[in-house]
Scaffold this active site. Structure first.
Site, PDB file in Angstrom:
ATOM      1  N   ARG A   1       0.735  -1.372  -0.071  1.00  0.00           N
ATOM      2  CA  ARG A   1      -0.013   0.034   0.058  1.00  0.00           C
ATOM      3  C   ARG A   1       0.925   1.477   0.105  1.00  0.00           C
ATOM      4  O   ARG A   1       0.575   2.302  -0.567  1.00  0.00           O
ATOM      5  CB  ARG A   1      -0.942  -0.149   1.111  1.00  0.00           C
TER       6      ARG A   1
ATOM      7  N   ARG B   1      -5.968 -18.371  -9.267  1.00  0.00           N
ATOM      8  CA  ARG B   1      -6.746 -17.643  -8.146  1.00  0.00           C
ATOM      9  C   ARG B   1      -8.005 -16.632  -8.600  1.00  0.00           C
ATOM     10  O   ARG B   1      -7.730 -16.170  -9.822  1.00  0.00           O
ATOM     11  CB  ARG B   1      -5.886 -16.782  -7.045  1.00  0.00           C
TER      12      ARG B   1
ATOM     13  N   GLN C   1      -8.521  -7.270   0.350  1.00  0.00           N
ATOM     14  CA  GLN C   1      -8.022  -6.721  -0.966  1.00  0.00           C
ATOM     15  C   GLN C   1      -8.918  -6.366  -1.818  1.00  0.00           C
ATOM     16  O   GLN C   1      -9.030  -5.599  -2.603  1.00  0.00           O
ATOM     17  CB  GLN C   1      -7.613  -8.408  -1.802  1.00  0.00           C
TER      18      GLN C   1
ATOM     19  N   ASP D   1      -4.174 -15.409   7.513  1.00  0.00           N
ATOM     20  CA  ASP D   1      -2.917 -16.116   6.991  1.00  0.00           C
ATOM     21  C   ASP D   1      -2.402 -17.021   7.950  1.00  0.00           C
ATOM     22  O   ASP D   1      -1.342 -17.516   7.504  1.00  0.00           O
ATOM     23  CB  ASP D   1      -2.254 -14.974   6.474  1.00  0.00           C
TER      24      ASP D   1
ATOM     25  N   LYS E   1      -6.053 -19.028  -1.593  1.00  0.00           N
ATOM     26  CA  LYS E   1      -4.900 -18.543  -1.195  1.00  0.00           C
ATOM     27  C   LYS E   1      -3.938 -18.919  -2.277  1.00  0.00           C
ATOM     28  O   LYS E   1      -4.243 -19.270  -3.176  1.00  0.00           O
ATOM     29  CB  LYS E   1      -4.476 -18.582   0.253  1.00  0.00           C
TER      30      LYS E   1
ATOM     31  N   ARG F   1      -5.224 -23.841   1.047  1.00  0.00           N
ATOM     32  CA  ARG F   1      -4.644 -23.980   2.469  1.00  0.00           C
ATOM     33  C   ARG F   1      -5.184 -25.219   3.262  1.00  0.00           C
ATOM     34  O   ARG F   1      -4.587 -25.784   4.033  1.00  0.00           O
ATOM     35  CB  ARG F   1      -4.343 -22.711   3.109  1.00  0.00           C
TER      36      ARG F   1
ATOM     37  N   ARG G   1       3.540 -19.663   2.867  1.00  0.00           N
ATOM     38  CA  ARG G   1       3.011 -20.007   4.302  1.00  0.00           C
ATOM     39  C   ARG G   1       3.029 -21.609   4.710  1.00  0.00           C
ATOM     40  O   ARG G   1       3.205 -21.979   5.742  1.00  0.00           O
ATOM     41  CB  ARG G   1       1.727 -19.494   4.633  1.00  0.00           C
TER      42      ARG G   1
HETATM   43  O1  LIG Z   1      -5.259  -6.798   1.911  1.00  0.00           O
HETATM   44  C1  LIG Z   1      -4.091  -7.478   2.195  1.00  0.00           C
HETATM   45  O2  LIG Z   1      -3.197  -6.994   2.111  1.00  0.00           O
HETATM   46  C2  LIG Z   1      -4.344  -8.940   2.324  1.00  0.00           C
HETATM   47  C3  LIG Z   1      -5.621  -9.527   2.461  1.00  0.00           C
HETATM   48  C4  LIG Z   1      -5.960 -10.967   2.857  1.00  0.00           C
HETATM   49  O3  LIG Z   1      -6.376 -11.367   1.621  1.00  0.00           O
HETATM   50  P1  LIG Z   1      -8.033 -11.194   1.252  1.00  0.00           P
HETATM   51  O4  LIG Z   1      -8.321  -9.923   1.432  1.00  0.00           O
HETATM   52  O5  LIG Z   1      -8.148 -11.999   0.070  1.00  0.00           O
HETATM   53  O6  LIG Z   1      -8.463 -12.082   2.349  1.00  0.00           O
HETATM   54  C5  LIG Z   1      -4.737 -11.763   3.249  1.00  0.00           C
HETATM   55  O7  LIG Z   1      -4.907 -13.142   2.792  1.00  0.00           O
HETATM   56  C6  LIG Z   1      -3.360 -11.054   2.200  1.00  0.00           C
HETATM   57  O8  LIG Z   1      -2.207 -11.893   2.787  1.00  0.00           O
HETATM   58  C7  LIG Z   1      -3.071  -9.871   2.424  1.00  0.00           C
HETATM   59  C1  LIG Z   2      -2.458 -14.905   0.778  1.00  0.00           C
HETATM   60  C2  LIG Z   2      -1.480 -14.243   1.077  1.00  0.00           C
HETATM   61  O1  LIG Z   2      -0.951 -13.068   0.024  1.00  0.00           O
HETATM   62  P1  LIG Z   2      -1.489 -12.790  -1.251  1.00  0.00           P
HETATM   63  O2  LIG Z   2      -3.072 -13.046  -1.440  1.00  0.00           O
HETATM   64  O3  LIG Z   2      -0.830 -11.284  -1.398  1.00  0.00           O
HETATM   65  O4  LIG Z   2      -0.889 -13.625  -2.089  1.00  0.00           O
HETATM   66  C3  LIG Z   2      -0.453 -14.549   1.988  1.00  0.00           C
HETATM   67  O5  LIG Z   2       0.654 -13.808   1.983  1.00  0.00           O
HETATM   68  O6  LIG Z   2      -0.712 -15.408   2.702  1.00  0.00           O
END
Ligand SMILES: O=C(O)C1=C[C@@H](OP(=O)(O)O)[C@@H](O)[C@H](O)C1
Ligand SMILES: C=C(OP(=O)(O)O)C(=O)O
Length: 445
Positions: A32, A128, A175, A326, A353, A357, A400
Protein backbone atom coordinates in the site's frame (compact mmCIF):
# COMPACT_ATOMS: atom_id res chain seq x y z
CA UNK A 1 8.80 -17.36 -18.00
CA UNK A 2 11.83 -18.92 -16.28
CA UNK A 3 11.08 -22.47 -15.12
CA UNK A 4 10.83 -22.71 -11.36
CA UNK A 5 13.37 -25.07 -9.75
CA UNK A 6 11.97 -26.43 -6.44
CA UNK A 7 14.26 -26.08 -3.41
CA UNK A 8 13.41 -28.70 -0.76
CA UNK A 9 14.21 -28.04 2.92
CA UNK A 10 14.14 -30.16 6.07
CA UNK A 11 13.45 -29.30 9.72
CA UNK A 12 14.86 -31.45 12.53
CA UNK A 13 13.77 -31.69 16.16
CA UNK A 14 15.40 -28.73 17.90
CA UNK A 15 15.56 -27.35 21.41
CA UNK A 16 16.43 -24.11 23.15
CA UNK A 17 15.69 -21.51 20.49
CA UNK A 18 16.98 -18.23 21.86
CA UNK A 19 17.72 -14.63 20.93
CA UNK A 20 15.88 -11.78 19.26
CA UNK A 21 13.98 -12.31 16.00
CA UNK A 22 14.10 -9.37 13.60
CA UNK A 23 10.93 -9.48 11.53
CA UNK A 24 10.66 -7.68 8.15
CA UNK A 25 8.14 -4.97 7.34
CA UNK A 26 4.48 -5.77 6.96
CA UNK A 27 3.65 -7.06 3.49
CA UNK A 28 0.17 -5.49 3.39
CA UNK A 29 1.42 -2.06 4.47
CA UNK A 30 4.41 -2.27 2.10
CA UNK A 31 2.26 -2.88 -0.99
CA UNK A 32 0.00 0.00 0.00
CA UNK A 33 2.85 2.42 0.74
CA UNK A 34 4.11 2.01 -2.83
CA UNK A 35 0.65 2.47 -4.35
CA UNK A 36 -0.27 5.47 -2.23
CA UNK A 37 3.15 7.01 -2.95
CA UNK A 38 2.39 6.61 -6.66
CA UNK A 39 -0.99 8.34 -6.29
CA UNK A 40 0.32 11.23 -4.17
CA UNK A 41 1.75 14.39 -5.72
CA UNK A 42 5.41 14.69 -4.68
CA UNK A 43 7.91 12.53 -2.81
CA UNK A 44 6.82 9.84 -0.36
CA UNK A 45 9.55 8.33 1.79
CA UNK A 46 9.25 4.78 3.15
CA UNK A 47 11.46 3.01 5.68
CA UNK A 48 11.25 -0.64 6.75
CA UNK A 49 9.70 -1.69 3.42
CA UNK A 50 9.45 -5.48 3.04
CA UNK A 51 11.93 -6.37 0.28
CA UNK A 52 10.27 -9.66 -0.57
CA UNK A 53 9.41 -10.73 -4.12
CA UNK A 54 5.71 -9.81 -3.80
CA UNK A 55 6.43 -6.21 -2.80
CA UNK A 56 9.33 -5.77 -5.24
CA UNK A 57 6.87 -6.80 -7.93
CA UNK A 58 4.56 -3.96 -6.89
CA UNK A 59 7.48 -1.52 -6.93
CA UNK A 60 8.28 -2.58 -10.50
CA UNK A 61 4.61 -2.24 -11.46
CA UNK A 62 4.48 1.31 -10.08
CA UNK A 63 7.42 2.18 -12.31
CA UNK A 64 5.52 0.71 -15.27
CA UNK A 65 2.62 3.08 -14.51
CA UNK A 66 5.04 6.04 -14.56
CA UNK A 67 6.09 6.61 -10.94
CA UNK A 68 9.75 7.11 -10.05
CA UNK A 69 10.45 4.43 -7.41
CA UNK A 70 13.96 4.48 -5.95
CA UNK A 71 15.64 2.26 -3.34
CA UNK A 72 17.99 4.47 -1.32
CA UNK A 73 19.05 1.96 1.36
CA UNK A 74 18.02 -1.38 2.94
CA UNK A 75 14.24 -1.02 3.32
CA UNK A 76 14.42 2.70 2.44
CA UNK A 77 12.56 3.84 -0.66
CA UNK A 78 11.30 7.08 -2.17
CA UNK A 79 8.37 7.30 -4.58
CA UNK A 80 7.82 10.37 -6.76
CA UNK A 81 4.09 10.15 -7.36
CA UNK A 82 1.90 11.16 -10.29
CA UNK A 83 -1.26 12.24 -8.49
CA UNK A 84 -4.68 10.55 -8.55
CA UNK A 85 -5.62 9.99 -12.21
CA UNK A 86 -2.07 10.64 -13.41
CA UNK A 87 -1.08 7.07 -14.24
CA UNK A 88 0.61 6.29 -17.55
CA UNK A 89 -0.30 3.26 -19.65
CA UNK A 90 2.27 0.47 -19.12
CA UNK A 91 4.25 -0.56 -22.20
CA UNK A 92 4.58 -4.19 -21.13
CA UNK A 93 2.69 -6.93 -19.28
CA UNK A 94 2.54 -6.47 -15.50
CA UNK A 95 3.77 -9.72 -13.91
CA UNK A 96 2.74 -9.85 -10.23
CA UNK A 97 4.41 -13.20 -9.55
CA UNK A 98 2.85 -14.90 -6.49
CA UNK A 99 1.16 -11.76 -5.14
CA UNK A 100 -2.64 -11.72 -4.86
CA UNK A 101 -2.54 -8.46 -2.91
CA UNK A 102 -0.30 -6.89 -5.52
CA UNK A 103 -2.34 -7.69 -8.61
CA UNK A 104 -5.72 -7.01 -7.02
CA UNK A 105 -4.83 -3.65 -5.49
CA UNK A 106 -3.05 -2.51 -8.67
CA UNK A 107 -6.08 -3.41 -10.79
CA UNK A 108 -8.17 -1.27 -8.44
CA UNK A 109 -5.68 1.58 -8.67
CA UNK A 110 -5.93 1.79 -12.49
CA UNK A 111 -9.62 0.85 -12.92
CA UNK A 112 -10.85 4.48 -13.11
CA UNK A 113 -8.07 5.77 -15.37
CA UNK A 114 -8.46 5.76 -19.21
CA UNK A 115 -5.60 3.31 -19.74
CA UNK A 116 -5.20 -0.43 -20.36
CA UNK A 117 -2.89 -2.93 -18.75
CA UNK A 118 -2.37 -6.68 -19.06
CA UNK A 119 -1.71 -8.65 -15.89
CA UNK A 120 -0.23 -12.08 -15.28
CA UNK A 121 1.42 -14.03 -12.46
CA UNK A 122 3.01 -17.35 -11.54
CA UNK A 123 1.23 -20.73 -11.71
CA UNK A 124 -0.25 -20.13 -8.24
CA UNK A 125 -1.59 -16.67 -8.98
CA UNK A 126 -3.03 -17.82 -12.32
CA UNK A 127 -5.24 -20.26 -10.38
CA UNK A 128 -6.73 -17.58 -8.11
CA UNK A 129 -10.11 -15.89 -8.66
CA UNK A 130 -10.05 -12.33 -10.00
CA UNK A 131 -13.80 -12.14 -10.64
CA UNK A 132 -14.23 -10.89 -7.06
CA UNK A 133 -12.27 -7.79 -8.12
CA UNK A 134 -13.55 -7.44 -11.71
CA UNK A 135 -17.21 -7.44 -10.58
CA UNK A 136 -16.97 -4.19 -8.56
CA UNK A 137 -14.50 -2.57 -10.97
CA UNK A 138 -16.97 -3.05 -13.83
CA UNK A 139 -19.50 -1.04 -11.80
CA UNK A 140 -17.11 1.94 -12.06
CA UNK A 141 -17.07 1.44 -15.86
CA UNK A 142 -13.93 -0.64 -16.29
CA UNK A 143 -13.91 -3.53 -18.76
CA UNK A 144 -11.78 -6.65 -18.92
CA UNK A 145 -10.83 -9.36 -21.37
CA UNK A 146 -9.16 -12.64 -20.57
CA UNK A 147 -9.58 -16.28 -19.60
CA UNK A 148 -12.93 -17.68 -18.50
CA UNK A 149 -13.62 -17.43 -14.79
CA UNK A 150 -11.68 -14.19 -14.39
CA UNK A 151 -8.30 -15.88 -14.22
CA UNK A 152 -4.95 -14.30 -15.12
CA UNK A 153 -3.67 -13.41 -17.67
CA UNK A 154 -6.22 -10.68 -18.31
CA UNK A 155 -6.34 -7.18 -19.78
CA UNK A 156 -8.12 -4.46 -17.82
CA UNK A 157 -9.27 -1.22 -19.47
CA UNK A 158 -9.94 1.52 -16.96
CA UNK A 159 -13.11 3.58 -17.15
CA UNK A 160 -12.73 6.71 -19.29
CA UNK A 161 -15.67 8.35 -17.52
CA UNK A 162 -15.92 6.60 -14.14
CA UNK A 163 -18.93 6.78 -11.87
CA UNK A 164 -18.87 6.35 -8.08
CA UNK A 165 -19.97 3.02 -6.64
CA UNK A 166 -21.66 1.68 -3.52
CA UNK A 167 -20.50 -1.90 -2.93
CA UNK A 168 -21.24 -4.47 -0.23
CA UNK A 169 -18.41 -7.01 -0.07
CA UNK A 170 -19.69 -10.53 -0.91
CA UNK A 171 -16.61 -12.04 0.77
CA UNK A 172 -14.62 -10.79 3.81
CA UNK A 173 -11.67 -9.60 1.76
CA UNK A 174 -9.44 -6.60 2.45
CA UNK A 175 -8.07 -7.01 -1.06
CA UNK A 176 -11.53 -6.50 -2.59
CA UNK A 177 -12.27 -3.64 -0.18
CA UNK A 178 -8.95 -1.97 -1.03
CA UNK A 179 -9.33 -2.41 -4.79
CA UNK A 180 -12.71 -0.68 -4.65
CA UNK A 181 -11.34 2.15 -2.51
CA UNK A 182 -8.35 2.68 -4.79
CA UNK A 183 -10.70 2.79 -7.78
CA UNK A 184 -12.96 5.22 -5.91
CA UNK A 185 -10.06 7.63 -5.51
CA UNK A 186 -10.36 8.60 -9.19
CA UNK A 187 -14.16 8.48 -9.45
CA UNK A 188 -16.19 11.68 -8.93
CA UNK A 189 -18.50 11.92 -5.93
CA UNK A 190 -18.54 9.42 -3.09
CA UNK A 191 -17.68 5.72 -3.22
CA UNK A 192 -19.05 3.55 -0.39
CA UNK A 193 -17.82 0.13 0.72
CA UNK A 194 -19.80 -1.99 3.20
CA UNK A 195 -18.18 -4.97 4.93
CA UNK A 196 -20.19 -7.25 7.21
CA UNK A 197 -17.00 -8.58 8.86
CA UNK A 198 -14.17 -6.18 9.65
CA UNK A 199 -11.04 -7.03 7.65
CA UNK A 200 -7.58 -5.50 7.90
CA UNK A 201 -7.90 -1.71 7.82
CA UNK A 202 -4.50 -0.56 6.54
CA UNK A 203 -6.04 1.06 3.47
CA UNK A 204 -8.49 3.14 5.50
CA UNK A 205 -5.73 4.23 7.88
CA UNK A 206 -3.45 5.23 4.99
CA UNK A 207 -6.22 7.02 3.07
CA UNK A 208 -6.62 9.21 6.12
CA UNK A 209 -2.85 9.63 6.49
CA UNK A 210 -2.44 10.74 2.86
CA UNK A 211 -5.19 13.34 3.26
CA UNK A 212 -8.17 11.71 1.58
CA UNK A 213 -11.64 12.45 2.91
CA UNK A 214 -12.66 9.07 4.35
CA UNK A 215 -15.21 8.20 7.03
CA UNK A 216 -15.66 4.82 8.72
CA UNK A 217 -18.86 3.98 10.61
CA UNK A 218 -19.85 0.72 12.36
CA UNK A 219 -23.58 0.30 11.64
CA UNK A 220 -26.00 -2.65 12.04
CA UNK A 221 -25.40 -3.61 8.39
CA UNK A 222 -21.66 -3.67 8.97
CA UNK A 223 -18.66 -1.34 8.66
CA UNK A 224 -19.42 1.44 6.17
CA UNK A 225 -16.49 3.25 4.55
CA UNK A 226 -17.23 6.47 2.65
CA UNK A 227 -14.57 7.98 0.39
CA UNK A 228 -14.72 11.32 -1.43
CA UNK A 229 -13.21 10.88 -4.89
CA UNK A 230 -10.49 12.88 -6.63
CA UNK A 231 -8.56 14.21 -3.62
CA UNK A 232 -5.06 15.55 -3.87
CA UNK A 233 -3.10 13.01 -1.82
CA UNK A 234 -0.25 14.53 0.17
CA UNK A 235 3.11 12.66 0.14
CA UNK A 236 3.98 11.05 3.48
CA UNK A 237 6.87 9.60 5.41
CA UNK A 238 5.98 6.01 6.33
CA UNK A 239 7.77 3.68 8.77
CA UNK A 240 6.36 0.26 7.89
CA UNK A 241 5.52 -1.75 11.04
CA UNK A 242 6.81 -5.31 11.36
CA UNK A 243 4.63 -8.05 9.98
CA UNK A 244 2.55 -10.02 12.53
CA UNK A 245 1.91 -12.73 9.93
CA UNK A 246 5.66 -13.31 9.49
CA UNK A 247 6.29 -13.03 13.24
CA UNK A 248 3.90 -15.97 13.71
CA UNK A 249 6.54 -18.40 12.46
CA UNK A 250 9.36 -17.76 14.98
CA UNK A 251 6.70 -17.38 17.69
CA UNK A 252 5.21 -20.81 16.94
CA UNK A 253 8.69 -22.30 16.45
CA UNK A 254 9.59 -21.25 20.01
CA UNK A 255 6.35 -22.76 21.31
CA UNK A 256 7.19 -26.07 19.58
CA UNK A 257 10.93 -26.39 20.29
CA UNK A 258 11.49 -27.40 23.92
CA UNK A 259 13.35 -25.04 26.22
CA UNK A 260 12.97 -22.03 23.92
CA UNK A 261 12.77 -18.41 24.95
CA UNK A 262 12.92 -15.68 22.30
CA UNK A 263 12.05 -12.00 21.88
CA UNK A 264 10.23 -10.77 18.76
CA UNK A 265 10.39 -6.96 18.95
CA UNK A 266 8.36 -4.18 17.27
CA UNK A 267 5.45 -6.32 16.03
CA UNK A 268 2.34 -4.62 14.62
CA UNK A 269 -0.68 -5.76 16.66
CA UNK A 270 -3.38 -3.92 14.76
CA UNK A 271 -6.61 -5.54 16.05
CA UNK A 272 -7.55 -6.50 12.46
CA UNK A 273 -4.31 -8.54 12.30
CA UNK A 274 -3.79 -9.91 15.82
CA UNK A 275 -6.30 -12.77 16.06
CA UNK A 276 -3.59 -15.43 16.21
CA UNK A 277 -2.03 -13.91 19.32
CA UNK A 278 -5.35 -13.91 21.14
CA UNK A 279 -5.82 -17.54 20.10
CA UNK A 280 -2.35 -18.54 21.33
CA UNK A 281 -3.08 -16.92 24.71
CA UNK A 282 -6.34 -18.90 24.92
CA UNK A 283 -4.37 -22.09 24.21
CA UNK A 284 -2.15 -21.31 27.21
CA UNK A 285 0.92 -20.13 25.34
CA UNK A 286 3.47 -18.20 27.42
CA UNK A 287 3.65 -14.94 25.42
CA UNK A 288 4.14 -11.54 27.06
CA UNK A 289 3.47 -8.29 25.19
CA UNK A 290 6.20 -5.95 26.45
CA UNK A 291 6.33 -2.19 25.93
CA UNK A 292 2.97 -1.74 24.12
CA UNK A 293 2.97 1.53 22.15
CA UNK A 294 1.80 3.16 18.93
CA UNK A 295 4.09 3.69 15.93
CA UNK A 296 2.96 5.27 12.67
CA UNK A 297 -0.67 5.02 13.72
CA UNK A 298 -0.43 1.27 14.40
CA UNK A 299 -0.33 -0.52 17.81
CA UNK A 300 3.04 -2.25 18.35
CA UNK A 301 4.60 -4.43 21.08
CA UNK A 302 7.68 -6.56 21.78
CA UNK A 303 6.71 -10.23 22.16
CA UNK A 304 8.50 -12.45 24.65
CA UNK A 305 7.80 -16.12 23.95
CA UNK A 306 8.65 -19.07 26.19
CA UNK A 307 8.13 -22.77 25.54
CA UNK A 308 6.53 -24.48 28.50
CA UNK A 309 3.42 -25.97 29.96
CA UNK A 310 0.81 -27.90 28.05
CA UNK A 311 -1.01 -26.15 25.24
CA UNK A 312 -4.74 -26.79 25.07
CA UNK A 313 -6.67 -27.30 21.84
CA UNK A 314 -9.51 -24.78 21.44
CA UNK A 315 -12.38 -23.85 19.15
CA UNK A 316 -11.36 -20.71 17.25
CA UNK A 317 -14.40 -18.39 16.95
CA UNK A 318 -15.26 -18.17 13.22
CA UNK A 319 -15.76 -14.40 13.47
CA UNK A 320 -12.08 -14.12 14.39
CA UNK A 321 -11.04 -15.52 10.98
CA UNK A 322 -10.46 -12.21 9.12
CA UNK A 323 -8.03 -11.05 11.82
CA UNK A 324 -5.85 -14.16 11.44
CA UNK A 325 -6.73 -15.45 7.97
CA UNK A 326 -3.09 -16.08 6.98
CA UNK A 327 -2.12 -17.71 10.27
CA UNK A 328 -4.31 -20.84 10.13
CA UNK A 329 -1.62 -23.06 8.54
CA UNK A 330 0.92 -22.31 11.28
CA UNK A 331 -1.77 -22.51 13.98
CA UNK A 332 -2.75 -25.96 12.69
CA UNK A 333 0.87 -27.09 12.95
CA UNK A 334 1.10 -25.85 16.53
CA UNK A 335 -2.27 -27.47 17.35
CA UNK A 336 -0.73 -30.87 16.64
CA UNK A 337 1.40 -30.35 19.77
CA UNK A 338 -1.55 -29.26 21.91
CA UNK A 339 -3.67 -31.63 23.95
CA UNK A 340 -7.14 -32.01 22.43
CA UNK A 341 -8.98 -30.74 19.37
CA UNK A 342 -8.39 -27.37 17.73
CA UNK A 343 -11.47 -26.55 15.70
CA UNK A 344 -11.09 -24.03 12.85
CA UNK A 345 -14.26 -23.20 10.90
CA UNK A 346 -15.49 -20.32 8.75
CA UNK A 347 -12.24 -20.37 6.79
CA UNK A 348 -13.37 -21.36 3.31
CA UNK A 349 -11.34 -18.39 2.02
CA UNK A 350 -8.21 -20.46 2.66
CA UNK A 351 -9.09 -22.56 -0.36
CA UNK A 352 -8.29 -19.65 -2.73
CA UNK A 353 -5.03 -18.39 -1.30
CA UNK A 354 -1.63 -19.20 -2.83
CA UNK A 355 -2.80 -22.78 -2.50
CA UNK A 356 -5.92 -24.53 -1.22
CA UNK A 357 -4.56 -24.13 2.29
CA UNK A 358 -7.11 -26.38 3.96
CA UNK A 359 -6.26 -29.28 1.63
CA UNK A 360 -2.51 -28.57 1.81
CA UNK A 361 -2.47 -28.42 5.61
CA UNK A 362 -4.61 -31.54 6.01
CA UNK A 363 -2.39 -33.50 3.60
CA UNK A 364 0.80 -32.21 5.22
CA UNK A 365 -0.31 -33.05 8.76
CA UNK A 366 -1.48 -36.52 7.76
CA UNK A 367 1.85 -37.15 5.99
CA UNK A 368 3.51 -36.50 9.36
CA UNK A 369 1.28 -38.70 11.46
CA UNK A 370 -1.12 -36.05 12.76
CA UNK A 371 -4.82 -36.88 12.88
CA UNK A 372 -6.90 -34.14 11.25
CA UNK A 373 -10.48 -33.88 10.01
CA UNK A 374 -11.22 -31.87 6.86
CA UNK A 375 -14.51 -29.99 6.41
CA UNK A 376 -15.69 -27.87 3.44
CA UNK A 377 -14.92 -24.60 5.23
CA UNK A 378 -12.55 -25.74 7.92
CA UNK A 379 -10.49 -28.38 9.69
CA UNK A 380 -10.08 -29.96 13.12
CA UNK A 381 -6.63 -30.94 14.37
CA UNK A 382 -6.71 -33.75 16.94
CA UNK A 383 -3.67 -32.83 19.02
CA UNK A 384 -1.85 -35.39 21.17
CA UNK A 385 1.20 -33.38 22.16
CA UNK A 386 3.45 -35.44 19.89
CA UNK A 387 4.19 -35.53 16.16
CA UNK A 388 5.86 -38.52 14.54
CA UNK A 389 7.06 -36.59 11.48
CA UNK A 390 9.09 -38.25 8.73
CA UNK A 391 6.84 -36.94 5.93
CA UNK A 392 7.35 -34.69 2.93
CA UNK A 393 4.88 -31.82 2.43
CA UNK A 394 3.69 -30.51 -0.95
CA UNK A 395 3.78 -26.71 -0.72
CA UNK A 396 2.10 -25.79 -4.05
CA UNK A 397 4.15 -22.55 -4.37
CA UNK A 398 2.73 -21.40 -1.02
CA UNK A 399 5.20 -19.64 1.29
CA UNK A 400 3.08 -20.06 4.39
CA UNK A 401 2.70 -23.82 3.86
CA UNK A 402 6.48 -24.10 3.56
CA UNK A 403 7.20 -22.06 6.71
CA UNK A 404 4.42 -23.69 8.74
CA UNK A 405 5.66 -27.23 8.16
CA UNK A 406 9.29 -26.29 8.77
CA UNK A 407 8.05 -25.13 12.18
CA UNK A 408 6.19 -28.44 12.64
CA UNK A 409 9.45 -30.32 12.15
CA UNK A 410 11.16 -28.57 15.08
CA UNK A 411 9.33 -30.79 17.57
CA UNK A 412 8.72 -33.96 15.56
CA UNK A 413 10.28 -37.37 16.31
CA UNK A 414 11.52 -37.59 12.71
CA UNK A 415 12.47 -34.74 10.37
CA UNK A 416 9.82 -32.94 8.26
CA UNK A 417 10.64 -32.00 4.67
CA UNK A 418 8.90 -29.45 2.46
CA UNK A 419 9.19 -29.97 -1.29
CA UNK A 420 9.96 -26.33 -2.08
CA UNK A 421 11.11 -23.56 0.26
CA UNK A 422 11.66 -21.16 -2.66
CA UNK A 423 8.34 -19.29 -2.33
CA UNK A 424 9.31 -18.18 1.21
CA UNK A 425 11.19 -15.37 -0.56
CA UNK A 426 7.86 -13.83 -1.57
CA UNK A 427 7.12 -12.64 1.98
CA UNK A 428 10.03 -13.47 4.31
CA UNK A 429 13.37 -13.67 2.46
CA UNK A 430 15.34 -13.64 5.75
CA UNK A 431 13.38 -16.59 7.22
CA UNK A 432 16.04 -19.31 6.87
CA UNK A 433 18.84 -17.09 8.17
CA UNK A 434 16.71 -15.91 11.09
CA UNK A 435 15.69 -19.42 12.10
CA UNK A 436 19.34 -20.55 12.00
CA UNK A 437 20.30 -17.61 14.22
CA UNK A 438 17.64 -18.65 16.74
CA UNK A 439 19.06 -22.20 16.72
CA UNK A 440 16.43 -23.98 14.64
CA UNK A 441 17.60 -27.11 12.82
CA UNK A 442 16.38 -26.19 9.34
CA UNK A 443 18.45 -26.64 6.19
CA UNK A 444 18.25 -27.26 2.49
CA UNK A 445 17.37 -30.91 1.95
O1 LIG B 1 -5.20 -6.85 1.89
C1 LIG B 1 -4.16 -7.50 2.15
O2 LIG B 1 -3.02 -7.01 2.22
C2 LIG B 1 -4.31 -8.97 2.38
C3 LIG B 1 -5.56 -9.49 2.58
C4 LIG B 1 -5.82 -10.91 2.76
O3 LIG B 1 -6.38 -11.43 1.59
P1 LIG B 1 -7.97 -11.30 1.33
O4 LIG B 1 -8.28 -9.87 1.32
O5 LIG B 1 -8.18 -11.92 -0.01
O6 LIG B 1 -8.61 -12.04 2.45
C5 LIG B 1 -4.57 -11.72 3.10
O7 LIG B 1 -4.80 -13.13 2.88
C6 LIG B 1 -3.40 -11.28 2.30
O8 LIG B 1 -2.23 -11.97 2.76
C7 LIG B 1 -3.10 -9.80 2.41
C1 LIG C 1 -2.59 -14.78 0.81
C2 LIG C 1 -1.44 -14.12 1.00
O1 LIG C 1 -0.98 -13.11 0.18
P1 LIG C 1 -1.49 -12.73 -1.29
O2 LIG C 1 -3.02 -12.84 -1.31
O3 LIG C 1 -1.00 -11.34 -1.45
O4 LIG C 1 -0.87 -13.69 -2.24
C3 LIG C 1 -0.53 -14.40 2.12
O5 LIG C 1 0.47 -13.64 2.25
O6 LIG C 1 -0.79 -15.36 2.88
Amino acid sequence: MTSHQPRPATAHRSSGLSGSATIPGDKSVSHRALIFGTLAVGETRVTGLLEGEDVLGTAQAMRAFGAQVIRTDRGAWTIHGLGVGGLMEPEDVIDCGNAGTGVRLIMGMMATCPISATFTGDASLRRRPMGRILDPLRLFGATSMGRDGGLLPLTLRGAADPVPVEYALPVPSAQVKSAVLFAGLNAPGETVVIEREATRDHTERMLHGFGAEVAVEDLPEGRVIRLRGRPELRPQTIAVPRDPSSAAFPVVAALIAEGSEIVVPNICLNPTRAGLYQTLAEMGADIVHDNPREEGGEPVADLRVRHGGTLRGIEVPPDRAPSMIDEYPVLACLAAYAEGDTVMRGIGELRVKESDRIAAVVAGLRANGVEVTEEPDGMIVHGTGKVSGGGTVATHLDHRIAMSFLCLGLGADKPVTVDDAGPIATSFPSFMGLMHTLGAGIEAA
